[in-house]
Design an enzyme around this catalytic site. Sequence first.
Site, mmCIF file in Angstrom:
data_model
loop_
_atom_site.group_PDB
_atom_site.id
_atom_site.type_symbol
_atom_site.label_atom_id
_atom_site.label_comp_id
_atom_site.label_asym_id
_atom_site.label_seq_id
_atom_site.Cartn_x
_atom_site.Cartn_y
_atom_site.Cartn_z
ATOM 1 N N GLU A 165 0.970 -0.896 0.172
ATOM 2 C CA GLU A 165 0.194 -0.140 0.214
ATOM 3 C C GLU A 165 0.647 1.044 0.213
ATOM 4 O O GLU A 165 0.231 2.542 0.961
ATOM 5 C CB GLU A 165 -0.586 0.358 1.058
ATOM 6 N N TYR A 167 3.383 1.824 1.887
ATOM 7 C CA TYR A 167 3.531 2.031 3.042
ATOM 8 C C TYR A 167 5.786 1.894 3.347
ATOM 9 O O TYR A 167 6.176 1.836 2.278
ATOM 10 C CB TYR A 167 3.280 1.603 4.422
ATOM 11 N N ARG A 215 2.232 -8.483 4.856
ATOM 12 C CA ARG A 215 1.334 -8.049 3.880
ATOM 13 C C ARG A 215 2.676 -7.601 1.908
ATOM 14 O O ARG A 215 3.120 -6.761 2.381
ATOM 15 C CB ARG A 215 0.632 -7.084 3.742
ATOM 16 N N HIS A 253 -1.863 3.994 -1.383
ATOM 17 C CA HIS A 253 -2.610 5.323 -1.448
ATOM 18 C C HIS A 253 -2.456 6.005 -2.383
ATOM 19 O O HIS A 253 -3.787 7.240 -2.618
ATOM 20 C CB HIS A 253 -2.720 5.677 -0.192
ATOM 21 N N CYS A 338 -19.294 1.557 0.492
ATOM 22 C CA CYS A 338 -19.324 3.099 0.124
ATOM 23 C C CYS A 338 -18.346 4.470 1.204
ATOM 24 O O CYS A 338 -17.298 5.007 1.040
ATOM 25 C CB CYS A 338 -20.892 3.610 0.697
ATOM 26 N N GLN A 340 -18.136 5.462 3.578
ATOM 27 C CA GLN A 340 -18.559 6.739 4.264
ATOM 28 C C GLN A 340 -18.917 7.056 5.942
ATOM 29 O O GLN A 340 -18.548 7.588 6.547
ATOM 30 C CB GLN A 340 -19.914 6.940 4.040
ATOM 31 N N CYS A 354 -19.918 1.719 9.983
ATOM 32 C CA CYS A 354 -20.327 1.242 9.504
ATOM 33 C C CYS A 354 -22.084 2.113 9.037
ATOM 34 O O CYS A 354 -22.755 2.334 10.160
ATOM 35 C CB CYS A 354 -20.821 0.276 9.777
ATOM 36 N N LYS A 422 -23.106 0.204 -8.058
ATOM 37 C CA LYS A 422 -23.291 0.688 -6.472
ATOM 38 C C LYS A 422 -24.477 -0.502 -6.556
ATOM 39 O O LYS A 422 -25.517 -0.299 -5.288
ATOM 40 C CB LYS A 422 -24.137 1.764 -6.504
ATOM 41 N N TRP A 577 -12.824 11.740 -5.218
ATOM 42 C CA TRP A 577 -12.027 11.816 -6.794
ATOM 43 C C TRP A 577 -11.998 10.359 -7.588
ATOM 44 O O TRP A 577 -11.939 10.613 -9.095
ATOM 45 C CB TRP A 577 -9.851 11.356 -6.279
#
Length: 671
Positions: A165, A167, A215, A253, A338, A340, A354, A422, A577
């Site tokens: 990722e 890092y 990982r 990321h 999602c 969110q 969640c 979705k 984005w």
Amino acid sequence: MSFPAVFSPLDLGPFTVPNRLIMGSMHTGLEESPKHFDRLATFFQRRAEGGAGLIITGGVAPTDAGRAMPGGAAMLTQEDADCHRCIPEAVHAVGGRICLQLLHTGRYGFHPNVVSATEQQAPISPFAPHALTDYEIQREIAGFAEASRLAELAGYDGIEIMGSEGYFINQFTSPALNNRTDQWGGAAENRHRLAIEIVRAIKDVVSPQFLIIFRISLLDLVPNGTPWEEVETLALALEAEGVHLFNSGIGWHESRLPTIASMVPSAAFSDATARLRKLVRIPVAVTNRINMPEQAETLLRDNVADLVTMARPWLADADWGKKAQNNQVADINTCIGCNQACLDHVFVGKAVTCLVNPYALNEHKLKIIPAEKPRHVAVIGGGVAGMSAAVEAAQRGHSVTLYEKRDRLGGQFQLAAAIPGKEDYAQTLRYFETRLAALGVRVQLNRPVTVEDLTTAQISSVILATGVNPRVPDLPGVDLPNVVRYDQLLRGEVAPGQRIAVIGAGGIGFDVCEFLLHCDAPVTDKAAFLRHWGIVGEGNAQGGLAQPQPHHATRHITLCQRSTHKPGKTLGKTTGWIHRTALKMGGVEHLVGIEYERIDDAGLWYRKDDTLQCLAVDQIVLCSGQESELGLMHDLQAAGFDVKVIGGAEKAAELDAKRAIRQGVDAAMTL
């Protein structure tokens, strides 16, 4: 049993797990303070009880420089280990296993003391890193070893080394960043040295019963990223050093490609995991956008991987594994990708929960307590707010009737599920409908309700969840046949035009544009998605990148907004984005900072910079906001009913499913 591969045990070396389900690492926003560790312990214990064979915590830094932020979570001292002890104890008390993830952020850290392989600043951090010297690198390696030793003392069953990722470790292993000329850079052998030395140092200080997961970055998804032959070289070297298990890492990321959002197809990157599994002899876990048991079973049965790592699905349902094992798939509250209430919360410093499951990480205060005096409750409106309230009230022992004026439940969520990418939103509706039936809630569809109906039914409490109506602007010509509301379009009541103006550039406006782009040719299957975004899981392409082959709509679409700010400014923190990029790839045009004048047969007339212009279109779609539907409110209050208003009916200006579902829970709790 429907999922024999998922629920078969596996010997990992230090110990055997009872099934192939890993609850993957998620930062929760609670790792930074020991005062929240009891809350974390409860959270993880519930997932162990719910069937997670192995749990991996949110990332904890192994050194001070590796912290994600000032005061960020770290495992540096005996005191840190003592504070953590309650977490593995809680998991072990119910027979579970848990590993601590060691995550050194490197140049991704949000503090002035960030370090990395080079001085190149990350595009997602305001701080330029210090390029470590040889001595300083050795000190960071020692930090990984000490953190691992402390993790074992704290009672953890192992550690996961975050090597992907983008890092810290990945910043050394990948040619995208590491152009050093010493023994830690340049040739692949040197770039891999840090990862290998970290594993060696850890093995020297922990017991043979301590699990070591690495990982590994299978697809960097950044320019000049790691070619596959180097992934293989690193994997074989780490296996030889004694790593017990590989977890799949996909994307950095800073990569401008979606990897975990809702539009990513199930297991979209599993081909890379399958390649790794064929290479090594130790177990390999597959990850990214796997949220249902059928998907996990297929991946294991097809020898793509030995285990399946899911993170957010365990937020959505603490009993995911138990329900799958009991063949209660319809009862699973499915993660819809999602972001969110999970990732979006993390990036603004809020504790994670969640959207579809407000109980997540609130287990310490949200509990299903039977009502002292059961009531006859009417819930008016069958969107997610109403369904949430009806389920919660019924779980507490109330007699519940749910009234919905349309022929199906779902409200605005039903419309969202029509957007390509979705589709999983429909899973939430399936979950609620299953719960409503199991709890004996009386669901009355096609049923506009009146005060007289409620009086006759002897209703004692009313939860008003009537939602919203699309707002129709006061604009000359808005009643012409070429003008449609977004809900008419998404329900299929009106066919899309060919030259279309979308009025309103909020979340619904963006959704409508994506519907218009892809409703005829969706890119939601795996192959189409990878082609669309330019991702390859085969060959030796650097970082797994290829030339994108985006789908361009046959329609001409223009997204219009009155404000002058960047289109999509109010979209999700971690997904905005993606939506902006998707519209750009599809050729959607933008009109920003305009004043609408009128609509006629020629199209949409607008004024910009004091100049009157006409956008020649054959269809105008209204996405210009919503208004609360409160037609019953006055009559209910006049009749003396106790009314609680939730969801869009309570606040249309900030249409928010996360708030709506939580309000449903809260309203039912107060009955």
